[in-house]
Motif scaffolding. Structure first.
Motif, short mmCIF file in Angstrom:
data_model
loop_
_atom_site.label_atom_id
_atom_site.label_comp_id
_atom_site.label_asym_id
_atom_site.label_seq_id
_atom_site.Cartn_x
_atom_site.Cartn_y
_atom_site.Cartn_z
N UNK A 38 71.83 -35.36 -80.30
CA UNK A 38 70.46 -35.87 -80.25
C UNK A 38 70.24 -36.89 -79.16
N UNK A 39 70.65 -36.60 -77.96
CA UNK A 39 70.40 -37.52 -76.86
C UNK A 39 68.97 -37.41 -76.37
N UNK A 40 68.58 -38.36 -75.55
CA UNK A 40 67.22 -38.32 -75.04
C UNK A 40 67.16 -37.98 -73.56
N UNK A 41 68.31 -38.07 -72.90
CA UNK A 41 68.24 -37.92 -71.46
C UNK A 41 68.78 -36.60 -70.94
N UNK A 42 69.59 -35.89 -71.74
CA UNK A 42 70.20 -34.67 -71.26
C UNK A 42 71.16 -34.98 -70.13
N UNK A 43 71.66 -33.93 -69.48
CA UNK A 43 72.51 -34.13 -68.32
C UNK A 43 73.96 -34.33 -68.69
N UNK A 44 74.74 -34.76 -67.71
CA UNK A 44 76.18 -34.86 -67.86
C UNK A 44 76.62 -36.30 -68.00
N UNK A 45 77.71 -36.45 -68.72
CA UNK A 45 78.36 -37.74 -68.84
C UNK A 45 79.49 -37.79 -67.82
N UNK A 46 79.40 -38.69 -66.88
CA UNK A 46 80.39 -38.79 -65.82
C UNK A 46 81.56 -39.67 -66.26
N UNK A 47 82.68 -39.66 -65.52
CA UNK A 47 83.78 -40.56 -65.85
C UNK A 47 83.31 -42.02 -65.88
N UNK A 48 83.92 -42.82 -66.73
CA UNK A 48 83.48 -44.21 -66.88
C UNK A 48 83.55 -44.98 -65.57
N UNK A 49 84.50 -44.63 -64.71
CA UNK A 49 84.64 -45.33 -63.44
C UNK A 49 83.38 -45.25 -62.59
N UNK A 50 82.60 -44.19 -62.77
CA UNK A 50 81.40 -44.04 -61.95
C UNK A 50 80.29 -45.00 -62.39
N UNK A 51 80.41 -45.58 -63.60
CA UNK A 51 79.42 -46.53 -64.10
C UNK A 51 79.94 -47.97 -64.09
N UNK A 52 81.19 -48.18 -63.74
CA UNK A 52 81.85 -49.47 -63.94
C UNK A 52 81.24 -50.57 -63.07
#
Length: 548
Positions: A55-69
């Motif tokens: 039940x997400x709201x944004x769809x799409x892919x979850x990238x590796x955590x390093x890309x958000x760090x």
């Protein structure tokens, strides 16, 4: 509610209103949520991105955590100012991605709408901690408690102070509470040497009468808030007024202001004489923090020089810490005979980390050399002193957790007899390593630990005189707050001394029944936040990763 604040305290409750209080206290604010995040159980393996479902709201892919760090929200004052060019949404993306990579129960992460109000806007730490909590496994153990009561987050600044220097915020008081609802039976269980509480004359066994003019058994929500604010203050330097009655019946008033308290991990190490004339070591060990190592070594050297033939390790207030310290202590108790070439604890990670589970790095040996950390590096590796005992007495109760339980389990794994005196331990065969992002350290459960025999299934704790795999030889005995720790007349220590002499337990006192019931409730975690007796989640932690 700030999760680190929640886990810092044993929150009291108004009778019949526990759930309502906690829910009303933990709501989030509104405002822009930043980038919404996919909910559900992210799938995929390896180092690439994982696709979320649910039940997400944004769809799409979850990238590796390093890309958000280290892409931090502008309002995040815990992050370095140079990193505040990101958003709250990116910080939440990092949390969700890190859960998928590291969390032991990654397949059990609920579907969470990251854009919901509770996880957006307002105070950054509140939004992040609410979101972090929402991702935890909802599974329960056989006794009905939450399987994951232990994952937490806190500011990296606070974590470094506690784990490296044994520094925490407070008065230096460990409170004991028979019940979260009246009659609460609030008493002082332990006072840190050198703390503001010790300087003010607060002593073990003191009974709380009032705090900031709120009675200890106040029934209303406003009064409970006053009690919580006084017992577990969030702000340093603010005076709070306590009325206490001593074990001798003297009532007095003390005023305390919270500050940084430097803990003494081993407050007491002494040699006792048994009724048969034997020399018995008594070790009060309260924290597996880095400053403990030198104190443990000094205590064991003294015990060895004194030719002790038995050892009592008091872990009743030890919530855990660094696993390597538990391993070193186990070696110093048992020596090389049963431990050489054996594994103290084997770590098992999630389904994405099978290679780590099967690596040599996942095995904690019985360390026989000291580390003596200086500036994060091991120095002066010297042989550890060993008592070469085949039996050890452990004093424990619901506050005995994680690395302390690993000590029990690790010794049992190499057939060193553990005699458990006290109550059921907290039940945490799990652990984690700190992962820092944007000024906060995150500790989702990463592994379960098993001993040399492959056993680690004690999520409901070790039980003295219990049955089955988690039953340990020993005696059920309540914490005796009327006597000092280390006094041979104190209930738990006296029971250990009696058991070593003739293998019997003391007769149960009539007053123990209510205490035993309260301890069982606290251990079961019927209302995890309301019943916890932990001041910091780090006090119930097992920090792995070997030694530097």
């Amino acid at each position: 509610m700030n999760r680190s604040a929640m886990l810092r305290v044993a929150r009291l409750a108004v009778a019949g209103a526990v759930g309502a209080m906690l829910l009303s206290a933990c709501g989030g604010g509104g405002g822009d949520s930043g980038t919404p995040l996919v909910g559900g159980n992210a799938s995929g393996s390896g180092g690439g991105g994982s696709t979320g479902g649910g039940a997400g709201t944004g769809g799409g892919s979850l990238q590796p955590s390093a890309s958000y760090a280290q892409q931090c929200a502008p309002a995040n004052t815990e992050a370095a100012s140079s990193l505040r060019g990101g958003s709250l949404g990116t910080e939440k993306n990092w949390i969700r991605a890190y859960f998928d990579e590291a969390y032991l129960w990654r397949e059990e992460v609920p579907a969470v709408d990251a854009s919901a109000a509770a996880y957006s806007g307002g105070v950054v730490e509140t939004a992040l901690s609410n979101y972090f909590d929402a991702l935890l496994s909802p599974a329960i153990t056989a006794s009905g408690k939450r399987k994951d009561q232990f994952s937490f987050m806190m500011s990296t600044r606070e974590w470094n102070a506690l784990s490296q220097g044994g520094v925490e915020h407070g008065y230096g008081i460990e409170w004991s509470m028979k019940s979260p609802t009246p009659p609460r039976g609030l008493r002082v269980a332990f006072v840190e040497p050198g703390s503001v509480a010790a300087a003010a004359g607060v002593r073990r066994g003191d009974t709380l009468v009032t705090a900031d003019d709120a009675a200890a058994d106040v029934p209303d929500a406003a009064g409970v808030d006053t009690l919580n604010g006084a017992l577990y203050p969030d702000t340093a330097g603010v005076p709070h007024r306590f009325v206490l009655t001593s074990t001798t019946g003297v009532t007095r008033t003390v005023t305390l202001a919270a500050g940084n308290v430097t803990k003494t991990p081993v407050p007491t190490a002494q040699v006792l004489t048994g009724a048969d004339g034997a020399r018995v070591g008594y070790l009060l060990f309260n924290d597996h923090v880095l400053t403990a190592e030198a104190q443990l070594i000094a205590a064991m050297q003294d015990f060895r020089a004194s030719n002790v033939t038995d050892l009592v390790v008091d872990l009743r207030y030890n919530g855990g810490g660094y696993l390597f310290l538990a391993s070193e202590l186990a070696y110093m108790i048992a020596g090389s005979g049963p431990t050489a070439g054996r594994t103290f604890e084997q770590l098992r990670y999630n389904s994405r980390r099978g290679a780590e589970t099967n690596s040599e790095g996942s095995k904690t040996p019985f360390y026989d050399l000291s580390c003596l950390l200086v500036a994060g590096n091991c120095t002066s590796r010297q042989p550890l002193p060993a008592l070469n005992l085949r039996r050890v007495f452990v004093l424990a109760q619901h506050g005995t957790c994680s690395a302390s339980e690993a000590l029990i389990n690790g010794l049992r794994g190499v057939d060193v007899e553990v005699v458990l005196i006290g109550g059921t331990t907290c039940g945490k065969p799990y652990g984690f390593t700190a992962k820092d992002n944007c000024g906060y350290s995150y500790f989702p459960i990463e592994f379960v630990g098993v001993n040399n025999k492959g056993f680690g299934d004690y999520a409901d704790g070790f039980v003295p005189a219990g049955s089955g795999a988690t039953g340990v030889k020993g005696c059920q005995v309540a914490d005796d707050l009327d006597r000092p720790l280390g006094d041979t007349g104190e209930g738990m220590l006296a029971a250990a001394m009696q058991y070593r002499l003739d293998g019997t337990c003391p007769a149960a006192r009539a007053s123990d029944a209510g205490t035993a019931r309260a301890m069982a409730l606290q251990a079961a975690g019927a209302d995890a936040v309301a019943l916890r007796l932990k001041k910091l989640a780090a006090r119930t932690s097992r920090i792995a990763g070997g030694r530097p």
